[in-house]
Design an enzyme around this catalytic site. Sequence first.
Site, PDB file in Angstrom:
ATOM      1  N   VAL A  23       4.003  -2.367  -1.160  1.00  0.00           N
ATOM      2  CA  VAL A  23       2.973  -1.340  -1.372  1.00  0.00           C
ATOM      3  C   VAL A  23       1.554  -1.896  -1.410  1.00  0.00           C
ATOM      4  O   VAL A  23       0.595  -1.122  -1.367  1.00  0.00           O
ATOM      5  CB  VAL A  23       3.224  -0.557  -2.675  1.00  0.00           C
ATOM      6  CG1 VAL A  23       4.471   0.294  -2.564  1.00  0.00           C
ATOM      7  CG2 VAL A  23       3.292  -1.482  -3.871  1.00  0.00           C
ATOM      8  N   TYR A  24       1.389  -3.198  -1.516  1.00  0.00           N
ATOM      9  CA  TYR A  24       0.036  -3.739  -1.599  1.00  0.00           C
ATOM     10  C   TYR A  24      -0.706  -3.484  -0.283  1.00  0.00           C
ATOM     11  O   TYR A  24      -0.327  -3.993   0.776  1.00  0.00           O
ATOM     12  CB  TYR A  24       0.049  -5.237  -1.891  1.00  0.00           C
ATOM     13  CG  TYR A  24       0.561  -5.616  -3.264  1.00  0.00           C
ATOM     14  CD1 TYR A  24       0.727  -4.679  -4.277  1.00  0.00           C
ATOM     15  CD2 TYR A  24       0.885  -6.941  -3.554  1.00  0.00           C
ATOM     16  CE1 TYR A  24       1.189  -5.029  -5.520  1.00  0.00           C
ATOM     17  CE2 TYR A  24       1.353  -7.310  -4.805  1.00  0.00           C
ATOM     18  CZ  TYR A  24       1.511  -6.354  -5.786  1.00  0.00           C
ATOM     19  OH  TYR A  24       1.986  -6.713  -7.027  1.00  0.00           O
ATOM     20  N   SER A  25      -1.738  -2.659  -0.377  1.00  0.00           N
ATOM     21  CA  SER A  25      -2.557  -2.304   0.785  1.00  0.00           C
ATOM     22  C   SER A  25      -1.688  -1.843   1.953  1.00  0.00           C
ATOM     23  O   SER A  25      -1.894  -2.234   3.103  1.00  0.00           O
ATOM     24  CB  SER A  25      -3.445  -3.482   1.206  1.00  0.00           C
ATOM     25  OG  SER A  25      -4.325  -3.839   0.165  1.00  0.00           O
TER      26      SER A  25
ATOM     27  N   GLY B  16       1.261  -2.464   3.000  1.00  0.00           N
ATOM     28  CA  GLY B  16       1.978  -3.453   3.788  1.00  0.00           C
ATOM     29  C   GLY B  16       1.121  -4.529   4.409  1.00  0.00           C
ATOM     30  O   GLY B  16       1.644  -5.543   4.893  1.00  0.00           O
TER      31      GLY B  16
END
Length: 325
Positions: free
Chosen positions: A60-62, A64
């Site tokens: 979920v960070y940015s 993908g």
Amino acid sequence: MRYVNVGGSGLKVSEIVLGCMSYGAPDRGPHEWTLPEEESRPFLRRAVEAGITTFDTADVYSAGTSEEIVGRALAEYARRDEVVIATKVHGRMGPGPNDAGLSRAHILSAIDDSLRRLGTDYVDLYQIHRWDPETPIEETMEALHDLVRAGKVRYLGASSMWAWQFAKAQHVARENRWTPFVAMQDQYNLLQREEEREMHPLCRDLHVGVLPWSPLARGRLTRDWDDRTERSETDRFGATLYREQEESNRRIVSAVAAVAEARGVSRAQVALAWVRQQEAVTAPIVGATKPVHLEDALASLDLELTAEELNALEGPYTPRAPEGF
């Protein structure tokens, strides 16, 4: 750099883990302060050069793009078997009903997407990002075990949940001879020590390693309490943390400053040294968006706090509700 086993497993990680939430396309997620690829790569390169082998990210960070940046950089700066890549599953990655959570459907699709973005055949440590109350834990643990059996994942970890939930997951895994978790990634720092009550004793009893996130309390331990930064002004999740017991928090921050001044080191080094010296902790996860952040993390490995300094740092703490789940 020293390397330590994660709990009772054979997996060795560097004593500093580089947290990679800070690296990702700023327009692809809720974190406006993230660094785009060209600005991220120097941090990843410096980490490898300094002997850091362990890199923690999440799908979920940015949206993908953190995984993509980390995967491309590590492929260039290190051999695959020299590094430990950790990522996570749980958060929403699409609009569909099965695009989030810990169902078998989401886990099996999420790992393939993460492997593609990371450019690797396997993830060293695959972690459930949060607890999923809508999916039976038996379904989750069996799906994760199948990933290990398939060779897509080598070790399993969990993050930020109640101790009873973690104990239940471990019990289900062992009862069914499925792969148990070897690591717990939880919030732990001088401003939030509630994990000492149940989670950390449980991890020690089960021989599970602890990889704390936010060991600097979102930077609150590195500056005067009322100071603000560009990140603190836009970090919506961070704004929900450390709002209780303000007087206690102010005293803790002042104690960190006093120890740092007396030692002639930065506040970050003191706060990280405190985390590292806690018995349950394997290695803290440290983010870096400025060169000094990474250098402070490395320097903290050589700082050993005395019993008197530990007491000064811990004395102002008052109980508060756990948060960050």
